[in-house]
Design a protein around this motif. Structure first.
Motif, short mmCIF file in Angstrom:
data_model
loop_
_atom_site.label_atom_id
_atom_site.label_comp_id
_atom_site.label_asym_id
_atom_site.label_seq_id
_atom_site.Cartn_x
_atom_site.Cartn_y
_atom_site.Cartn_z
N ALA A 144 0.85 -1.19 0.00
CA ALA A 144 0.00 0.00 0.00
C ALA A 144 0.89 1.23 0.00
O ALA A 144 2.03 1.17 0.45
N PRO A 145 0.36 2.37 -0.49
CA PRO A 145 1.15 3.59 -0.41
C PRO A 145 1.21 4.13 1.02
O PRO A 145 0.30 3.86 1.82
N PHE A 146 2.25 4.87 1.34
CA PHE A 146 2.32 5.58 2.61
C PHE A 146 3.11 6.87 2.42
O PHE A 146 4.28 6.84 2.08
N ILE A 147 2.44 7.99 2.67
CA ILE A 147 3.05 9.32 2.55
C ILE A 147 2.66 10.12 3.79
O ILE A 147 1.50 10.04 4.22
N ALA A 148 3.59 10.85 4.37
CA ALA A 148 3.25 11.70 5.52
C ALA A 148 3.98 13.03 5.38
O ALA A 148 5.04 13.12 4.75
N ALA A 149 3.39 14.07 5.95
CA ALA A 149 3.99 15.41 5.90
C ALA A 149 3.48 16.24 7.05
O ALA A 149 2.38 16.00 7.57
N GLY A 150 4.30 17.23 7.45
CA GLY A 150 3.88 18.15 8.50
C GLY A 150 4.82 18.11 9.69
O GLY A 150 5.87 17.47 9.64
N PRO A 151 4.45 18.80 10.77
CA PRO A 151 5.32 18.84 11.94
C PRO A 151 5.60 17.43 12.47
O PRO A 151 4.69 16.60 12.52
N GLY A 152 6.86 17.18 12.80
CA GLY A 152 7.23 15.87 13.32
C GLY A 152 7.65 14.88 12.26
O GLY A 152 8.14 13.79 12.57
N VAL A 153 7.44 15.24 10.99
CA VAL A 153 7.75 14.34 9.88
C VAL A 153 8.92 14.92 9.08
O VAL A 153 8.90 16.08 8.70
N ARG A 154 9.94 14.09 8.87
CA ARG A 154 11.08 14.54 8.06
C ARG A 154 10.66 14.86 6.64
O ARG A 154 9.70 14.28 6.13
N GLN A 156 11.88 14.29 3.20
CA GLN A 156 12.87 13.50 2.44
C GLN A 156 12.38 13.15 1.04
O GLN A 156 13.10 12.50 0.29
N GLY A 157 11.15 13.52 0.73
CA GLY A 157 10.59 13.08 -0.55
C GLY A 157 10.36 11.58 -0.55
O GLY A 157 10.16 10.97 0.50
N LEU A 158 10.46 10.99 -1.73
CA LEU A 158 10.21 9.55 -1.86
C LEU A 158 11.49 8.79 -1.51
O LEU A 158 12.53 9.03 -2.13
N ILE A 159 11.42 7.91 -0.52
CA ILE A 159 12.61 7.16 -0.10
C ILE A 159 12.54 5.71 -0.57
O ILE A 159 11.45 5.15 -0.71
N ASP A 160 13.71 5.12 -0.82
CA ASP A 160 13.78 3.75 -1.32
C ASP A 160 13.70 2.76 -0.18
O ASP A 160 14.65 2.02 0.10
N SER A 161 12.57 2.75 0.48
CA SER A 161 12.39 1.73 1.52
C SER A 161 10.90 1.50 1.75
O SER A 161 10.06 2.20 1.20
N SER A 162 10.63 0.51 2.59
CA SER A 162 9.23 0.16 2.87
C SER A 162 8.99 0.25 4.37
O SER A 162 9.91 0.25 5.18
N ALA A 244 1.86 17.67 -3.25
CA ALA A 244 2.39 18.75 -2.39
C ALA A 244 2.77 18.20 -1.01
O ALA A 244 3.76 18.63 -0.42
N LEU A 245 2.00 17.24 -0.51
CA LEU A 245 2.35 16.61 0.77
C LEU A 245 3.66 15.84 0.63
O LEU A 245 4.55 15.94 1.48
N LEU A 246 3.79 15.10 -0.45
CA LEU A 246 5.02 14.32 -0.67
C LEU A 246 6.22 15.25 -0.80
O LEU A 246 7.30 14.96 -0.27
N ALA A 247 6.01 16.38 -1.47
CA ALA A 247 7.12 17.32 -1.70
C ALA A 247 7.65 17.90 -0.39
O ALA A 247 8.84 18.19 -0.27
N ARG A 248 6.79 18.07 0.59
CA ARG A 248 7.28 18.63 1.86
C ARG A 248 7.40 17.56 2.95
O ARG A 248 7.77 17.87 4.08
N GLY A 249 7.13 16.29 2.62
CA GLY A 249 7.19 15.23 3.61
C GLY A 249 8.00 14.05 3.14
O GLY A 249 9.01 14.20 2.46
N THR A 250 7.55 12.85 3.49
CA THR A 250 8.26 11.62 3.14
C THR A 250 7.25 10.58 2.64
O THR A 250 6.19 10.40 3.23
N GLY A 251 7.64 9.90 1.57
CA GLY A 251 6.85 8.78 1.08
C GLY A 251 7.72 7.54 1.02
O GLY A 251 8.91 7.62 0.69
N TYR A 252 7.15 6.39 1.36
CA TYR A 252 7.88 5.12 1.26
C TYR A 252 7.72 4.58 -0.15
O TYR A 252 6.63 4.11 -0.51
#
Ligand SMILES: [Zn+2]
Length: 502
Positions: A144-154, A156-162, A244-252
């Motif tokens: 499944a996809p997982f993307i997070a953004a906002g205070p407390g979240v690094r 990093q954009g899209l990272i190569d991990s799960s 926009a969330l992915l751009a300022r947050g992190t996605g697996y």
């Protein structure tokens, strides 16, 4: 004597299921063969492995294997990107991968109502005439996809991990600063001193969190959304709000891997509790209750809204944990099955006969006209999702005289319906992502209107993946099992319960 005879029946049932006649439809068969000991078998070979619960997390070791080990490939990084997934569509059992398979299988058979065996469909099997499928341990169905953004979240954009679905609740609990549960139990069943939730099989995502807190968390769950499809739509510029969330947050980039069974009720509950399906009380959408032989069906309209009556008293939802930490705090669960403890719940409106009438079709916004015209299911689920967003927005507009939600969990379903109907790379599935992105935008706008955008973290996720099946391979397996000589019932597309004898 009874146990031996039963073991023999399980062995014969396994033989029938992995027979060459069913090789196009049965990927492998899973079953327990002793305490903490499990077996996976396919037409090509078998493996038996053992769980060791001596450490803080379970560890596994292979005890024996024959022929080609069906669980030889556990990688989560297979077929990243929609092009790679499409090029390698309909993988056979030697091409497929099964991330976290040992852990996923072992937790499943911990459930008191677990079946005697699980028959896992092949990737290609279009059972129920669905072009898109999920439920198995195969990487595309589990991812499944997982993307997070906002205070407390690094950032990093899209990272190569799960990550894992079971890690989502602990991560949100950590992000909000939920108090540790004084009696937390960990994945081995032993006391867990760092546990934030009552039964915490998962862990906060270390790669994601920067140690800061978010005052509010908003979850947008796109049911059954294929991760590669979501990122393809983002890359095409057609999902600007999630982009926009992915751009300022992190996605697996390799997704969040769902627990067995990679199905809706099981993994909604896992995502909200941090407990695997085998420990949460909600094993699947349906199962056989071993006390009385009844078969709960949590997707039936007369049971769906009451699904959490099956939730184990030994688990805690995020909503419960928020209430425990900040008594009287407000939280919302809109069209979310796992709503126990939420201050506002769409399902509670139905349970209380307080009214949750769906909007008329002409009132629904962000519904692709072509998809609505071509699919009744798409049209219906668009009405449901419209109401889910309206309920969430009303909470952010404080329409109940409420404080702003600490946690606002908004579940959307058209992505799953569309994925089943068109396959994950079909037109309906793509339109569903675009429509859902617009709904995500509505929720973000409501948070901004409430003046809380800077203090709010957002999560965009799904409960499981969706994989393209072979439209030519729709034949069910029931007819091939009629003469197998072992009395059994199969529910939930592969949960096999053997008849008990005297
Ligand atoms: Zn689902």
């Amino acid at each position: 004597v009874h146990h031996e005879r039963h073991g023999d029946a399980a062995e014969r049932m396994e033989s029938a299921l992995i027979d060459v006649v069913l090789a196009d439809r049965v990927e492998m068969v899973l079953r327990p063969v002793g305490p903490h000991r499990y077996r996976a078998a396919s037409v090509l070979g078998s493996v038996e492995f053992e769980r060791d619960t001596g450490g803080p997390t379970p560890s596994y070791r292979v005890r024996s294997s024959t022929g080609i080990d069906p669980l030889a490939e556990l990688s989560a990084d297979r077929w990243i990107g929609a092009a790679a997934e499409r090029t390698n569509a309909l993988p056979d059992r030697q091409a497929n991968a099964y991330p976290h398979a040992f852990d996923s299988i072992a937790q499943f058979f911990d459930a008191p109502h677990a079946p005697d065996l699980v028959a896992m469909h092949t990737a290609a099997h279009a059972y129920g005439n669905h072009l898109g499928q999920h439920g198995s341990l195969g990487v595309t169905q589990a991812r499944a996809p997982f993307i997070a953004a906002g205070p407390g979240v690094r950032s990093q954009g899209l990272i190569d991990s799960s990550t894992r679905t079971v890690d989502i609740a602990p991560t949100i609990a950590a992000l909000l600063g939920v108090a540790p549960h004084p009696e937390s139990i960990g994945p081995t069943g032993e006391r867990r001193v760092d546990g934030l939730l009552r039964r915490q099989d998962g862990d906060p995502m270390a790669e994601l969190l920067d140690g800061e807190r978010a005052e509010h968390v908003v979850v947008l769950l796109l049911d059954g959304c294929n991760a590669n499809l979501l990122h393809e739509v983002i890359d095409a510029g057609e999902a600007p709000h999630i982009a926009a969330l992915l751009a300022r947050g992190t996605g697996y980039g390799h997704g969040a891997i769902a627990s067995l069974p990679t199905a809706t009720l099981a993994n909604h509950t896992t995502a909200v509790t941090g407990a695997h399906p085998g420990h949460s009380g909600v094993l699947h959408n349906t199962w056989v209750d071993r006390r009385d032989g009844s078969t709960p069906d949590l997707l039936a309209y007369d049971q769906m809204f009451w699904a959490m009556r099956h939730l184990s008293p030994d688990v805690e939802t995020l909503f419960d944990a928020i209430e425990r930490t900040w008594p009287g705090a407000f939280s919302s669960a809109t069209f979310e099955f796992c709503d126990t403890g939420a201050s506002f719940s769409s399902f509670a409106l139905v349970r209380d006969r307080a009214g949750a009438d769906l909007p008329d079709a002409e009132q629904v916004t962000h519904a692709d006209p072509g998809s609505v015209a071509s699919s009744e299911a798409y049209a219906f689920m668009s009405r449901v999702d419209h109401l889910s967003v309206a309920h969430t927005v009303a909470c952010w507009d404080r329409e109940h005289g409420n404080e702003l939600p600490r946690l606002s969990w908004c579940s959307l379903a058209v992505t799953d319906e569309a994925g089943h109907e068109s396959g994950p790379h079909g037109a309906l599935a793509r339109a569903a992502v675009v429509d859902s992105d617009a709904r995500v935008g509505e929720v973000i706008a409501a948070v901004e209107r409430a003046g809380a955008l800077e203090r709010t973290a957002f999560v965009v996720m799904a409960d499981h993946g969706m994989e393209q099946a072979d439209p030519a391979l729709t034949r069910p397996w029931d007819d091939d099992l009629v003469d197998c000589g072992v009395g059994h019932r199969i529910v939930g597309d592969g949960l096999v319960y053997l008849d008990r004898q005297g």
